[in-house]
Design a protein around this motif. Structure first.
Motif, PDB file in Angstrom:
ATOM      1  N   ASP A 146       0.746  -1.373   0.017  1.00  0.00           N
ATOM      2  CA  ASP A 146      -0.167   0.141  -0.247  1.00  0.00           C
ATOM      3  C   ASP A 146       0.935   1.305  -0.029  1.00  0.00           C
ATOM      4  O   ASP A 146       0.780   2.415  -0.699  1.00  0.00           O
ATOM      5  CB  ASP A 146      -0.766  -0.112   1.232  1.00  0.00           C
ATOM      6  N   ALA A 147       1.948   1.229   0.729  1.00  0.00           N
ATOM      7  CA  ALA A 147       2.904   2.412   0.947  1.00  0.00           C
ATOM      8  C   ALA A 147       3.405   2.636  -0.409  1.00  0.00           C
ATOM      9  O   ALA A 147       3.594   3.717  -0.906  1.00  0.00           O
ATOM     10  CB  ALA A 147       4.096   2.270   2.086  1.00  0.00           C
ATOM     11  N   MET A 148       3.857   1.528  -1.193  1.00  0.00           N
ATOM     12  CA  MET A 148       4.518   1.793  -2.399  1.00  0.00           C
ATOM     13  C   MET A 148       3.582   2.179  -3.705  1.00  0.00           C
ATOM     14  O   MET A 148       3.779   3.246  -4.358  1.00  0.00           O
ATOM     15  CB  MET A 148       4.974   0.251  -2.937  1.00  0.00           C
ATOM     16  N   ARG A 149       2.136   1.853  -3.497  1.00  0.00           N
ATOM     17  CA  ARG A 149       1.210   2.198  -4.221  1.00  0.00           C
ATOM     18  C   ARG A 149       0.908   3.737  -4.070  1.00  0.00           C
ATOM     19  O   ARG A 149       0.473   4.280  -5.052  1.00  0.00           O
ATOM     20  CB  ARG A 149       0.028   1.377  -3.952  1.00  0.00           C
ATOM     21  N   ASP A 150       0.935   4.018  -2.908  1.00  0.00           N
ATOM     22  CA  ASP A 150       0.656   5.432  -2.518  1.00  0.00           C
ATOM     23  C   ASP A 150       1.712   6.547  -3.094  1.00  0.00           C
ATOM     24  O   ASP A 150       1.174   7.506  -3.814  1.00  0.00           O
ATOM     25  CB  ASP A 150       0.801   5.852  -1.078  1.00  0.00           C
ATOM     26  N   GLN A 151       2.900   5.918  -3.613  1.00  0.00           N
ATOM     27  CA  GLN A 151       4.000   6.887  -4.158  1.00  0.00           C
ATOM     28  C   GLN A 151       3.941   6.604  -5.673  1.00  0.00           C
ATOM     29  O   GLN A 151       3.841   7.615  -6.633  1.00  0.00           O
ATOM     30  CB  GLN A 151       5.288   6.365  -3.638  1.00  0.00           C
ATOM     31  N   VAL A 152       3.562   5.404  -6.163  1.00  0.00           N
ATOM     32  CA  VAL A 152       3.299   5.209  -7.530  1.00  0.00           C
ATOM     33  C   VAL A 152       2.084   5.759  -8.086  1.00  0.00           C
ATOM     34  O   VAL A 152       2.034   6.185  -9.391  1.00  0.00           O
ATOM     35  CB  VAL A 152       3.481   3.452  -7.991  1.00  0.00           C
ATOM     36  N   ARG A 153       0.930   5.866  -7.516  1.00  0.00           N
ATOM     37  CA  ARG A 153      -0.240   6.182  -7.773  1.00  0.00           C
ATOM     38  C   ARG A 153      -0.137   7.848  -8.409  1.00  0.00           C
ATOM     39  O   ARG A 153      -0.747   8.047  -9.317  1.00  0.00           O
ATOM     40  CB  ARG A 153      -1.131   6.492  -6.668  1.00  0.00           C
ATOM     41  N   SER A 154       0.979   8.548  -8.084  1.00  0.00           N
ATOM     42  CA  SER A 154       0.907   9.956  -8.661  1.00  0.00           C
ATOM     43  C   SER A 154       2.418  10.092  -9.718  1.00  0.00           C
ATOM     44  O   SER A 154       2.677  11.125 -10.020  1.00  0.00           O
ATOM     45  CB  SER A 154       1.130  11.011  -7.623  1.00  0.00           C
ATOM     46  N   ALA A 155       3.055   8.803  -9.934  1.00  0.00           N
ATOM     47  CA  ALA A 155       4.357   8.640 -10.515  1.00  0.00           C
ATOM     48  C   ALA A 155       4.186   9.004 -11.789  1.00  0.00           C
ATOM     49  O   ALA A 155       3.187   8.468 -12.417  1.00  0.00           O
ATOM     50  CB  ALA A 155       5.166   7.768 -10.367  1.00  0.00           C
ATOM     51  N   THR A 156       4.906   9.850 -12.595  1.00  0.00           N
ATOM     52  CA  THR A 156       4.853   9.712 -13.846  1.00  0.00           C
ATOM     53  C   THR A 156       5.856   9.292 -14.966  1.00  0.00           C
ATOM     54  O   THR A 156       6.079   9.111 -15.741  1.00  0.00           O
ATOM     55  CB  THR A 156       4.853  11.416 -14.558  1.00  0.00           C
ATOM     56  N   THR A 157       7.134   9.423 -13.872  1.00  0.00           N
ATOM     57  CA  THR A 157       8.438   8.425 -14.472  1.00  0.00           C
ATOM     58  C   THR A 157       8.908   7.427 -13.262  1.00  0.00           C
ATOM     59  O   THR A 157       8.874   7.946 -12.169  1.00  0.00           O
ATOM     60  CB  THR A 157       9.468   9.170 -15.038  1.00  0.00           C
ATOM     61  N   VAL A 158       9.205   6.183 -13.830  1.00  0.00           N
ATOM     62  CA  VAL A 158       9.508   5.278 -12.856  1.00  0.00           C
ATOM     63  C   VAL A 158      10.678   4.564 -13.332  1.00  0.00           C
ATOM     64  O   VAL A 158      10.886   4.140 -14.469  1.00  0.00           O
ATOM     65  CB  VAL A 158       8.563   4.105 -12.386  1.00  0.00           C
ATOM     66  N   ILE A 159      11.490   4.719 -12.489  1.00  0.00           N
ATOM     67  CA  ILE A 159      13.015   3.826 -13.168  1.00  0.00           C
ATOM     68  C   ILE A 159      13.647   2.833 -11.863  1.00  0.00           C
ATOM     69  O   ILE A 159      13.810   3.060 -10.857  1.00  0.00           O
ATOM     70  CB  ILE A 159      14.053   5.101 -13.121  1.00  0.00           C
ATOM     71  N   CYS A 160      13.199   1.633 -12.370  1.00  0.00           N
ATOM     72  CA  CYS A 160      13.616   0.676 -11.371  1.00  0.00           C
ATOM     73  C   CYS A 160      15.105  -0.118 -11.709  1.00  0.00           C
ATOM     74  O   CYS A 160      15.715  -0.094 -13.073  1.00  0.00           O
ATOM     75  CB  CYS A 160      12.907  -0.508 -11.985  1.00  0.00           C
ATOM     76  N   MET A 161      16.166  -0.410 -10.746  1.00  0.00           N
ATOM     77  CA  MET A 161      17.454  -0.505 -10.984  1.00  0.00           C
ATOM     78  C   MET A 161      17.931  -1.685 -10.137  1.00  0.00           C
ATOM     79  O   MET A 161      17.679  -1.675  -8.757  1.00  0.00           O
ATOM     80  CB  MET A 161      18.270   0.739 -10.655  1.00  0.00           C
ATOM     81  N   ALA A 162      18.104  -2.882 -10.623  1.00  0.00           N
ATOM     82  CA  ALA A 162      18.856  -3.948  -9.894  1.00  0.00           C
ATOM     83  C   ALA A 162      18.061  -4.495  -8.900  1.00  0.00           C
ATOM     84  O   ALA A 162      18.607  -4.665  -7.713  1.00  0.00           O
ATOM     85  CB  ALA A 162      20.405  -3.425  -9.303  1.00  0.00           C
ATOM     86  N   THR A 163      16.928  -4.813  -9.080  1.00  0.00           N
ATOM     87  CA  THR A 163      16.058  -5.360  -8.147  1.00  0.00           C
ATOM     88  C   THR A 163      14.839  -6.103  -8.723  1.00  0.00           C
ATOM     89  O   THR A 163      13.958  -5.419  -9.325  1.00  0.00           O
ATOM     90  CB  THR A 163      15.419  -4.505  -7.123  1.00  0.00           C
ATOM     91  N   THR A 164      14.843  -7.486  -9.072  1.00  0.00           N
ATOM     92  CA  THR A 164      14.142  -8.151  -9.854  1.00  0.00           C
ATOM     93  C   THR A 164      12.793  -8.128  -9.099  1.00  0.00           C
ATOM     94  O   THR A 164      11.655  -7.903 -10.086  1.00  0.00           O
ATOM     95  CB  THR A 164      14.498  -9.621 -10.038  1.00  0.00           C
ATOM     96  N   LEU A 165      12.410  -8.503  -7.659  1.00  0.00           N
ATOM     97  CA  LEU A 165      11.199  -8.530  -7.146  1.00  0.00           C
ATOM     98  C   LEU A 165      10.819  -7.203  -6.890  1.00  0.00           C
ATOM     99  O   LEU A 165       9.560  -6.921  -7.307  1.00  0.00           O
ATOM    100  CB  LEU A 165      11.295  -8.968  -5.642  1.00  0.00           C
ATOM    101  N   HIS A 166      11.411  -6.070  -6.698  1.00  0.00           N
ATOM    102  CA  HIS A 166      10.661  -4.877  -6.569  1.00  0.00           C
ATOM    103  C   HIS A 166      10.252  -4.265  -7.931  1.00  0.00           C
ATOM    104  O   HIS A 166       9.430  -3.442  -8.234  1.00  0.00           O
ATOM    105  CB  HIS A 166      11.860  -3.887  -5.914  1.00  0.00           C
ATOM    106  N   THR A 167      11.225  -4.660  -8.901  1.00  0.00           N
ATOM    107  CA  THR A 167      10.677  -4.133 -10.393  1.00  0.00           C
ATOM    108  C   THR A 167       9.548  -4.750 -10.849  1.00  0.00           C
ATOM    109  O   THR A 167       8.570  -4.029 -11.416  1.00  0.00           O
ATOM    110  CB  THR A 167      11.772  -4.555 -11.363  1.00  0.00           C
TER     111      THR A 167
END
Length: 361
Positions: free
Chosen positions: A275-296
């Motif tokens: 839920d805490a991750m979604r709260d941040q992603v909910r308003s994101a316009t660019t997402v950059i994922c680095m070196a983490t399979t599960l979190h990505t």
């Protein structure tokens, strides 16, 4: 190179004048959707209600659409409450009053021949153009969007990579960080003791009894009671979390079953962390994922291809996956949108090059 967002083209509803109204049925119990529920996608989705087509203001994979207070809410199954009006229907072209619109941004597609080399993205792919586009995108997003970084612990092991990302934070290119206990622990260990898992972050030489260092760091933070108190109490003035605290950048640390300690702000309940991750992603316009399979993969599943801005404008969400593993990068290649871009490279090299390209180093 000048950067501009692709304009959004809404569906042509003229051929859907005879489309039926979308059907909403009450959830039979808390956490349970009615039979035949409609599962949301990453694309814009419209629902025919009261003679009008209503766009869901956000979307997330593996969620359902709920009609409440005159709008479409997107909700996880576990957040459903008995009686919630949930959309039902498994078709996507208006047959049941539901329209999925995957082509609103008219993204260019490369001409494909029946036989052609290097159509995928691998270690042999040239990424120079990706970097150039990313520089311009980030400059635009710094002023007009929200950039969320999803980070594994790998580049916290390296002095230059930590410095590069810290400068990105201080330069205004980081608006939220999603990570785990390991990234935070290794970053704090580097700031506190100059090591990551007992190895010097610059020379990579192991220190005597260095395997204690990450535990000593966690223990010290727990003794202070919080990361800010630890940073202040130990007089630390550098590193990723120090930069986040300095610039007021929120970070979500999601726990895992193998965490040491963990650090005080780590969220141990996986659903609370989600839920805490979604709260941040909910308003994101660019997402950059680095070196983490599960979190990505987790973040990819909760990130739509579009965002509805306060003025009603629909804009594209850009998604980058950076990893040395082709599997991780290509895991998201079937998202159906070029907003999901893979870069196969060492995350430490990537962040240093990015910082240099943005003229921060």
């Amino acid at each position: 190179m000048s950067f501009s967002l692709r304009p959004y083209t809404a569906p042509d509803f003229s051929g859907l004048t005879s489309a039926p109204e979308a059907v909403f049925l009450p959830a039979p119990a808390d956490g349970v959707a009615p039979e035949g529920y409609h599962a949301m996608s990453i694309f814009p989705e419209y629902f025919h209600i009261g003679g009008q087509w209503h766009l869901a203001q956000e979307s997330r994979m593996d969620c359902v659409a709920v009609w409440e207070e005159g709008r479409i809410a997107v909700r996880e199954f576990r957040h459903l409450r008995r009686g919630d009006l949930v959309a039902v229907g498994r078709t996507e072209h208006g047959e049941e009053g539901i329209l999925v619109h995957p082509d609103g941004f008219h993204e260019p597609t490369a001409m494909r021949e029946s036989f052609a080399f290097r159509q995928g993205r691998s270690r042999e792919t040239a990424f120079s153009r990706d970097y150039d586009e990313l520089y311009e995108l980030l400059r635009h997003e710094r002023e007009h969007g929200k950039i969320v970084w999803v980070m594994g612990p790998a580049f916290a092991f390296d002095h230059d990579a930590r410095t590069a990302f810290s400068r990105l934070v201080e330069g205004g290119y980081v608006h939220a960080v999603l990570a785990g206990n390991a990234l935070a622990t290794h970053d704090l260990e580097a700031a506190y003791l100059g090591t990551a898992l007992g190895q010097d972050i610059y020379t990579q030489e192991s220190r005597p009894l260095g395997h204690y260092n990450h535990l000593d760091t966690i223990n010290a933070v727990r003794r202070y009671g919080s990361i800010p108190a630890f940073l202040k109490g130990e007089g630390i003035h550098g590193g990723i979390l120090w930069a986040c605290e300095k610039m007021g950048v929120p970070y979500v640390l999601a726990g895992s079953i193998r965490d040491d300690g963990p650090l005080p702000p780590v969220i141990g309940n996986v659903y609370d962390a989600q839920d805490a991750m979604r709260d941040q992603v909910r308003s994101a316009t660019t997402v950059i994922c680095m070196a983490t399979t599960l979190h990505t993969i987790a973040t990819g599943n909760m990130t739509p291809s579009y965002r509805v801005l306060p003025d009603g404008t629909v804009r594209q969400v850009y998604f980058y996956c950076v990893d040395i593993s082709e599997f991780t990068v290509n895991k998201l290649s079937d998202r159906g949108s070029l907003s999901a871009r893979g870069i196969v490279t060492n995350a430490q090299d990537f962040i240093v090059n990015l910082s240099k390209g943005l003229e921060l180093m």
